[in-house]
Structure formats: structure tokens, C-alpha cells
Design an enzyme around this catalytic site. Structure first.
Site, mmCIF file in Angstrom:
data_model
loop_
_atom_site.group_PDB
_atom_site.id
_atom_site.type_symbol
_atom_site.label_atom_id
_atom_site.label_comp_id
_atom_site.label_asym_id
_atom_site.label_seq_id
_atom_site.Cartn_x
_atom_site.Cartn_y
_atom_site.Cartn_z
ATOM 1 N N ALA A 16 14.317 -22.314 28.529
ATOM 2 C CA ALA A 16 14.337 -22.827 30.110
ATOM 3 C C ALA A 16 14.872 -24.347 29.689
ATOM 4 O O ALA A 16 15.458 -25.061 30.493
ATOM 5 C CB ALA A 16 13.026 -22.574 30.780
ATOM 6 N N ILE A 88 2.278 -11.663 33.062
ATOM 7 C CA ILE A 88 3.302 -10.689 33.262
ATOM 8 C C ILE A 88 2.657 -9.099 33.464
ATOM 9 O O ILE A 88 3.156 -8.703 34.377
ATOM 10 C CB ILE A 88 4.179 -10.519 32.113
ATOM 11 C CG1 ILE A 88 5.112 -11.818 32.318
ATOM 12 C CG2 ILE A 88 5.128 -9.363 32.077
ATOM 13 C CD1 ILE A 88 5.756 -12.197 30.768
ATOM 14 N N ASP A 179 24.807 -12.527 26.681
ATOM 15 C CA ASP A 179 25.186 -12.759 25.193
ATOM 16 C C ASP A 179 25.753 -14.105 25.291
ATOM 17 O O ASP A 179 27.066 -14.326 25.848
ATOM 18 C CB ASP A 179 26.350 -11.545 24.663
ATOM 19 C CG ASP A 179 26.523 -11.669 23.406
ATOM 20 O OD1 ASP A 179 26.706 -13.075 22.834
ATOM 21 O OD2 ASP A 179 26.506 -10.981 22.533
ATOM 22 N N HIS A 180 25.158 -15.004 24.841
ATOM 23 C CA HIS A 180 25.721 -16.463 25.029
ATOM 24 C C HIS A 180 27.210 -16.620 24.424
ATOM 25 O O HIS A 180 27.892 -17.654 25.072
ATOM 26 C CB HIS A 180 24.801 -17.423 24.809
ATOM 27 C CG HIS A 180 24.654 -18.018 23.342
ATOM 28 N ND1 HIS A 180 23.879 -17.283 22.564
ATOM 29 C CD2 HIS A 180 25.212 -18.952 22.857
ATOM 30 C CE1 HIS A 180 24.061 -17.956 21.261
ATOM 31 N NE2 HIS A 180 24.703 -18.916 21.421
ATOM 32 N N HIS A 242 26.530 -11.026 19.046
ATOM 33 C CA HIS A 242 27.557 -11.867 19.201
ATOM 34 C C HIS A 242 28.921 -11.552 18.451
ATOM 35 O O HIS A 242 29.840 -11.759 19.093
ATOM 36 C CB HIS A 242 27.127 -13.191 18.626
ATOM 37 C CG HIS A 242 25.744 -13.608 19.277
ATOM 38 N ND1 HIS A 242 25.651 -13.273 20.527
ATOM 39 C CD2 HIS A 242 24.905 -14.165 18.728
ATOM 40 C CE1 HIS A 242 24.268 -13.966 20.812
ATOM 41 N NE2 HIS A 242 23.961 -14.510 19.658
HETATM 42 N N1 LIG Z 1 15.066 -20.552 22.548
HETATM 43 C C1 LIG Z 1 16.240 -20.098 22.383
HETATM 44 O O1 LIG Z 1 16.991 -21.008 22.076
HETATM 45 C C2 LIG Z 1 16.815 -18.817 22.672
HETATM 46 C C3 LIG Z 1 15.767 -17.952 23.265
HETATM 47 N N2 LIG Z 1 16.184 -16.559 23.230
HETATM 48 C C4 LIG Z 1 15.248 -15.580 23.882
HETATM 49 O O2 LIG Z 1 14.699 -16.075 25.157
HETATM 50 C C5 LIG Z 1 13.503 -15.840 25.321
HETATM 51 C C6 LIG Z 1 12.727 -16.911 25.578
HETATM 52 O O3 LIG Z 1 12.502 -17.462 24.463
HETATM 53 P P1 LIG Z 1 11.854 -19.025 24.420
HETATM 54 O O4 LIG Z 1 11.971 -19.714 25.570
HETATM 55 O O5 LIG Z 1 12.509 -19.445 23.231
HETATM 56 O O6 LIG Z 1 10.286 -18.625 24.217
HETATM 57 P P2 LIG Z 1 8.936 -19.394 24.276
HETATM 58 O O7 LIG Z 1 7.957 -19.004 23.406
HETATM 59 O O8 LIG Z 1 9.231 -21.038 24.079
HETATM 60 O O9 LIG Z 1 8.526 -19.453 25.911
HETATM 61 C C7 LIG Z 1 8.004 -18.310 26.208
HETATM 62 C C8 LIG Z 1 7.792 -18.309 27.652
HETATM 63 O O10 LIG Z 1 7.151 -16.843 28.335
HETATM 64 C C9 LIG Z 1 5.979 -17.380 29.015
HETATM 65 N N3 LIG Z 1 5.020 -16.131 28.721
HETATM 66 C C10 LIG Z 1 4.506 -15.588 27.599
HETATM 67 N N4 LIG Z 1 3.639 -14.799 27.575
HETATM 68 C C11 LIG Z 1 3.587 -14.611 28.876
HETATM 69 C C12 LIG Z 1 2.840 -13.824 29.696
HETATM 70 N N5 LIG Z 1 1.786 -12.932 29.355
HETATM 71 N N6 LIG Z 1 2.757 -13.853 31.150
HETATM 72 C C13 LIG Z 1 3.532 -15.001 31.532
HETATM 73 N N7 LIG Z 1 4.359 -15.627 30.925
HETATM 74 C C14 LIG Z 1 4.456 -15.589 29.733
HETATM 75 C C15 LIG Z 1 5.361 -18.619 28.325
HETATM 76 O O11 LIG Z 1 4.552 -19.274 29.333
HETATM 77 P P3 LIG Z 1 3.479 -20.331 28.894
HETATM 78 O O12 LIG Z 1 4.271 -21.529 28.470
HETATM 79 O O13 LIG Z 1 2.760 -20.535 29.972
HETATM 80 O O14 LIG Z 1 2.483 -19.644 27.926
HETATM 81 C C16 LIG Z 1 6.816 -19.389 28.439
HETATM 82 O O15 LIG Z 1 7.139 -20.088 29.603
HETATM 83 C C17 LIG Z 1 13.235 -14.731 24.179
HETATM 84 O O16 LIG Z 1 13.624 -13.476 24.532
HETATM 85 C C18 LIG Z 1 14.033 -15.305 23.152
HETATM 86 O O17 LIG Z 1 14.499 -14.241 22.335
HETATM 87 C C19 LIG Z 1 17.525 -16.182 23.070
HETATM 88 C C20 LIG Z 1 18.364 -16.887 22.493
HETATM 89 C C21 LIG Z 1 18.071 -18.315 22.273
HETATM 90 O O1 LIG Z 2 21.683 -16.178 19.487
HETATM 91 C C1 LIG Z 2 21.517 -16.913 18.542
HETATM 92 O O2 LIG Z 2 22.623 -17.863 18.444
HETATM 93 C C2 LIG Z 2 22.377 -19.082 17.513
HETATM 94 C C3 LIG Z 2 23.878 -19.418 17.252
HETATM 95 O O3 LIG Z 2 24.424 -19.863 18.292
HETATM 96 P P1 LIG Z 2 25.408 -20.904 18.265
HETATM 97 O O4 LIG Z 2 26.038 -20.873 19.977
HETATM 98 O O5 LIG Z 2 24.851 -22.292 18.003
HETATM 99 O O6 LIG Z 2 26.668 -20.550 17.453
HETATM 100 C C4 LIG Z 2 21.681 -18.565 16.160
HETATM 101 O O7 LIG Z 2 21.134 -19.670 15.719
HETATM 102 C C5 LIG Z 2 20.297 -17.923 16.568
HETATM 103 O O8 LIG Z 2 19.693 -17.450 15.182
HETATM 104 C C6 LIG Z 2 20.725 -16.494 17.284
HETATM 105 O O9 LIG Z 2 19.436 -16.166 17.780
#
Ligand SMILES: NC(=O)C1=CN([C@@H]2O[C@H](COP(=O)(O)OP(=O)(O)OC[C@H]3O[C@@H](n4cnc5c(N)ncnc54)[C@H](OP(=O)(O)O)[C@@H]3O)[C@@H](O)[C@H]2O)C=CC1
Ligand SMILES: O=C1O[C@H](COP(=O)(O)O)[C@@H](O)[C@H](O)[C@H]1O
Length: 507
Positions: A16, A88, A179-180, A242
Site C-alpha cells: 500500500a 480479518i 499481475d503487475h 509474469h
Molecule cells: N510488497 C510488495 O512489493 C508486494 C506484495 N505483494 C502481495 O501483496 C500482499 C500484501 O503484501 P505487503 O503489503 O508486502 O504485506 P505486509 O506484511 O507489509 O502488510 C500486511 C498488511 O495486512 C494487514 N494484516 C495482516 N494480518 C491481518 C489480520 N489478521 N487482520 C487485518 N489485517 C491484517 C497488516 O495490518 P497491520 O499492519 O495492522 O498488522 C498490513 O496492513 C501480499 O499478498 C503480497 O504477496 C505482491 C507483489 C509485491
Molecule cells: O512480483 C514480483 O515481481 C518483482 C519484479 O518486478 P519488477 O516490476 O521489478 O520486474 C520480483 O522482484 C518479486 O520477487 C516478485 O514477487
């Protein structure tokens, strides 16, 4: 654009902060958000609206493509954000959420269109969908949409089970699987380039194309994602989603003005026509690698099994290369080579189309041979298209000389993948989201690879960090008389010999 309430699960998370808020902010600046757009962010922790808004402001200031230097518009943007704590698994929290949303919809006089974005771990997807349904959050008079992040399942069976659970609360038309890579501007242009350029359209066949190479090399390692990555590996993290999406996008033949439904059917057909690999054949078509210690851009980096929270005995793949074939009239006989890995020499994502060389076949053994024509779609680190042609160099006894015609975008002005995807989701346009049929067929195709890797039927080749992966990946192409373009010596040779004709655009 219709009004909408954007309900963000995982609003305090990394994705986010780094991607979703900056993307929304850029859309806001470009006036691509609905009037009266508002967001309800959800997370476990207790936060006031003000603290949440300050966090959104900070992430926009830090990560946005466009500078957040107008305090008035920044304030107006963050004012659209509200926060609510929600666990959740706790049903009563959804009832409170419904009351809050209905109250905001009344205050702002909005049609109750609701977009639910699940930026949380995949283990929560099914529970959230069920609770949205059971609480009544999904039963308002307006439309509802569900946006989900990858990973979508861990294998074919778990993906099917997840899809079954989601389908109980949302129809396929309401599910937008992100799928970004499909949001990357160059990927979105592939179809249009082919449809609107008869030259390309005419060449898009096995009559002229020798092979297609799809590369996504990364310099980063496992980073802080050991728990997830050590179970996923390159095959699940990048290849199943991807890389196969890139393959579908480059291999489809689309008539002009195709509808989303036509695009979906063509992509599905590509997956159906992919020649299946059997478990016992995987070792001859798929290369599996894992990075060892090495040096990247002058910096020493540890090997995979010395990374924090990775077991010394891990046999996880951090690199995969594969040869795929499409059994369809346009593509029969054209190998598609795909590779992706971590801790490689440089960050580069590109598709190279290598054309056949009738001139080479005609040349006598003594005669100097021209380079093949190449068409290169580059997505990273810079977006661009390059066409390699041959000419003769009068200064060197008329020897063949490759020239490059280059188009490169000014990447500061390019929208981020998440901007494109969020905009399309707000408009309800599904073209650049993964349909269930594609996801299911992708898992089905990789399933024998997962099994062969799991049963250790495929050697795990170590490669030093900072290289292009294991030598076996080069041998995979060498068997067919090809090599990966733009790796080490090959690329410098072309750069030295070639002359560049550059065209740069601001768009
Ligand atoms: N980060 C990235 O670059 C990428 C992430 N993703 C996917 O996006 C998703 C999120 O990733 P990411 O933001 O990195 O994860 P984070 O661990 O940083 O954040 C997880 C979020 O989920 C919330 N959360 C966790 N458990 C609960 C619960 N029981 N109830 C309510 N809220 C909950 C947390 O809230 P709180 O902070 O309050 O605990 C937090 O806002 C995942 O599926 C990941 O695989 C995909 C591509 C890239
Ligand atoms: O989804 C994912 O993509 C990134 C690579 O993305 P890019 O836009 O930087 O090419 C990868 O690093 C990560 O492991 C994977 O979960």
C-alpha cells in the site's frame, strides 16, 4: 467515471505504501479518479484518521513518480482517506465496516459502488471474500469488484480451491487478478503495436521468426521475504504468472479493436496450445539454478543459503530458464525461451524477437555473414523498442554492419504499472488482468515442473551472483544454434559494431 468507495485491506502494509498510494495520487493529479473518490483503509492496528492520513502523505511524498510539491492538492488528496481497525477473522468488524461505509456513502451522496482491494497475504483472501458476502458489504445496489494480489495459489489444486471459495462471493467478471507485469506500459502496447502496424503483423509468424526470448533478470536477492520466497522459488514467484503472461501477450494475434473477451480467448488459446512437458522431460527443457556468493556492481553479496532465514540445505530455485513450444499454425517450430532469476548481473526485462536469416543460409562459407534482424521490446530498466538491421560499412571494405533504430520513452513521464491497473479497475476494464482460465492453465502447465523440482529430478545448478545464471541456461539455446541476446560479450559486440539511430519521446 462512476463514484466508488475504495476499501483497502492491508492499508498499513508495504505494498500500500510503496505502490498503491503513490499510484492513486498520480491518478488524482491527472484527474483520473472519480469525483468524490474516497478510501477506507483497514489494518489490525488502531489508528486515528489523522495518523493514517499522515502516513499516506508520507508514502506519496517518498514514492510518488510525480513530486508532491503542491501542499493544497496533497491535502485535498489525503482528505479522501479514512481508517478503521479490522481483524480479518472477526465477523463483527465487517458489520462495523458496513455501517461506516454506508454512513460515508450517505454523507457524500454516493451510489454504493464498492471496490475491495486485498493487499494482504493470500491466506486471507477466502476469509475476506466470505465475510464481505455474509456481512452484506457486497449486497448494495451498486457494483462490487474484488482486486487481489498474487500469489494466486501455490499449485494447481490450491489455486482451484481458492478460486472456488472466491467464486462463492464474487463472479468472474467482478474479480480483478493483478499481475503487475500486465500493467507495464510496454506490455500494454504490445497488442496495439502489432494490430496497427501491418509490417509487424505480417512478420508475426513462424515463416519469419526464428525464436523469441523473454528475460526478466533481477539484481536483488531474496530480501526480507525468506518465508514466502523459499516456498515459492522463481518458478512460482515469476514464471507461472509474469513470464507466462508475457508469453501470452507476445504470442497472441489480435484483430483491431478486439474486445476484452476476444483478448481473453486468444490468450487462453495460447496456453491451450503450449506443448505440455512431462515430468520425465523437464530436465531437458528446464534449467534450475540457485545463486551462490558473488559480486554485483562491485558489491559482495552472500549466496542464497547464507541469506537470513534461509536454511543452509535449501534446494529452492532462484533462477529458471525454459524452452517452450506453441503447437499452433503461426508458431509451430518457433522456440520461446524464457528465463528469470535473482542476483543476476543487471536488472533487465525484455522480449527479443529474432528473425530468420535467409541471407546467412545463402552466403558461401567464406563470405562474411550478416547479423540477424532483431526486434527488442524493453521494459526495464528503460522502456523502449529497438530494431536491429544490417547495412554495409563502406569504411571496412563494405563489411556487414548492424544498425539500431531505437525508440525510448522518457520514463519519468510513464505511468507506473499500478496506476494503469487501478485506473482500468475503476473503469471496470478487465483486459490487463489475469482471467481465471489463464491462471488455471498456467498452473496446469507448470505443475509437472513443480513436481520434477520437488522430486529433485532436475539438477540445481549454482551460479555466482552477478552473472547471467548457470552456464546450462546458455547451453539450452546453444543446442538449437541460438544464444541469449544482450548478455555480456554478445551485447558489447553489437554495441561496438552497431550504429544507433535514436528516437526519444516524452510519452
Ligand atoms: N510488497 C510488495 O512489493 C508486494 C506484495 N505483494 C502481495 O501483496 C500482499 C500484501 O503484501 P505487503 O503489503 O508486502 O504485506 P505486509 O506484511 O507489509 O502488510 C500486511 C498488511 O495486512 C494487514 N494484516 C495482516 N494480518 C491481518 C489480520 N489478521 N487482520 C487485518 N489485517 C491484517 C497488516 O495490518 P497491520 O499492519 O495492522 O498488522 C498490513 O496492513 C501480499 O499478498 C503480497 O504477496 C505482491 C507483489 C509485491
Ligand atoms: O512480483 C514480483 O515481481 C518483482 C519484479 O518486478 P519488477 O516490476 O521489478 O520486474 C520480483 O522482484 C518479486 O520477487 C516478485 O514477487
Amino acid at each position: 467515471m462512476e463514484t466508488v468507495t475504495f476499501v483497502l485491506f492491508g492499508a498499513t502494509g508495504d505494498l500500500a505504501k510503496r505502490k498503491i498510494y503513490p499510484a492513486l495520487y498520480n491518478l488524482f493529479l491527472e484527474q483520473k479518479l472519480p469525483k468524490c473518490f474516497h478510501v477506507i483503509g483497514l489494518g489490525r492496528r488502531e489508528l486515528s484518521d489523522e495518523v493514517f492520513q499522515a502516513g499516506v502523505e508520507q508514502s506519496v511524498t517518498q514514492f510518488s513518480r510525480r513530486k508532491a510539491n503542491d501542499p493544497v492538492s496533497l491535502k485535498s488528496f489525503v482528505h479522501a482517506f479514512r481508517y478503521q481497525a479490522l481483524d480479518i477473522g472477526r465477523k463483527e468488524d465487517y458489520t462495523k465496516l458496513l455501517q461506516r461505509i454506508e454512513q460515508r456513502e450517505r454523507e457524500l451522496n454516493l451510489t454504493p459502488n464498492r471496490m475491495f482491494y486485498l493487499s494482504v497475504g493470500p491466506e486471507f483472501f477466502a476469509a475476506i471474500a466470505t465475510n464481505i458476502k455474509e456481512s452484506g458489504l457486497g449486497s448494495a445496489a451498486g457494483w462490487k469488484r474484488l482486486l487481489i494480489e498474487k500469489p494466486f495459489g501455490h499449485d494447481l489444486q490450491s489455486a482451484r480451491e481458492l478460486n472456488r471459495q472466491l467464486s462463492e462471493a464474487f463472479s468472474e467478471q467482478e474479480i480483478f487478478r493483478i499481475d503487475h507485469y500486465l500493467g507495464k506500459p510496454m506490455v500494454q502496447k504490445l497488442g496495439a503495436l502489432q494490430q496497427n502496424n501491418p509490417v509487424l503483423d505480417a512478420l508475426w509468424t513462424n515463416r519469419y521468426i526464428a525464436n523469441v526470448q523473454i528475460t526478466a533478470n533481477e539484481t536483488v536477492g531474496v530480501e526480507e521475504r525468506a518465508g514466502y520466497y523459499d516456498r515459492a522459488g522463481a518458478v512460482r514467484d515469476m514464471f507461472q504468472n509474469h513470464m507466462l503472461q508475457l508469453l501470452m501477450m507476445v504470442a497472441i494475434h489480435l484483430p483491431k479493436n478486439s474486445t476484452p473477451e476476444e483478448v481473453r480467448l486468444k490468450k487462453k488459446k495460447v496456453m491451450e496450445d503450449l506443448v505440455p512437458l512431462h515430468k520425465q522431460d523437464i530436465a531437458s527443457h528446464v534449467i534450475r539454478g540457485q545463486y551462490a556468493a558473488g559480486t554485483i556492481q562491485g558489491k559482495s553479496v552472500p549466496g542464497y543459503t547464507s541469506e537470513p532465514n534461509i536454511s543452509e540445505a535449501s534446494l529452492n530455485d532462484t533462477f529458471i530458464a525454459a524452452k517452450l513450444q506453441i503447437d499452433a499454425p503461426f508458431w509451430r517450430g518457433v522456440p520461446f525461451y524464457i528465463r528469470t532469476g535473482k542476483r543476476l548481473k543487471e536488472k533487465s526485462t525484455r522480449i527479443v524477437v529474432e528473425f530468420k536469416e535467409p541471407l546467412k543460409q545463402q552466403a558461401s562459407a567464406q563470405e562474411e555473414k550478416p547479423m540477424p534482424n532483431l526486434l527488442v521490446f524493453e521494459m526495464s530498466p528503460h522502456e523502449g523498442i529497438t530494431l536491429q538491421l544490417n547495412t554495409r560499412d563502406p569504411q571496412h571494405q563494405g563489411a556487414f554492419k548492424p544498425i539500431h533504430i531505437d525508440f525510448h520513452s522518457n520514463h519519468q513521464d510513464l505511468p507506473e504499472a499500478y496506476e494503469n491497473l487501478l485506473y482500468d479497475a475503476l473503469l471496470g476494464k478487465p483486459t490487463f488482468f489475469a482471467h481465471w482460465d489463464e491462471v488455471e492453465l498456467s498452473w496446469q502447465w507448470v505443475e509437472p515442473i513443480l513436481q520434477a523440482f520437488g522430486d529433485q529430478l532436475v539438477p540445481l545448478h549454482p551460479y555466482p551472483a552477478g552473472t547471467y545464471g548457470p552456464a546450462e541456461s546458455d547451453a539450452l539455446l546453444a543446442k538449437d544454434g541460438y544464444h541469449w541476446w544482450f548478455d555480456s560479450e554478445c551485447s558489447s559486440e553489437i554495441q561496438l559494431k552497431g550504429e544507433q539511430y535514436a528516437y526519444h519521446s516524452n510519452h
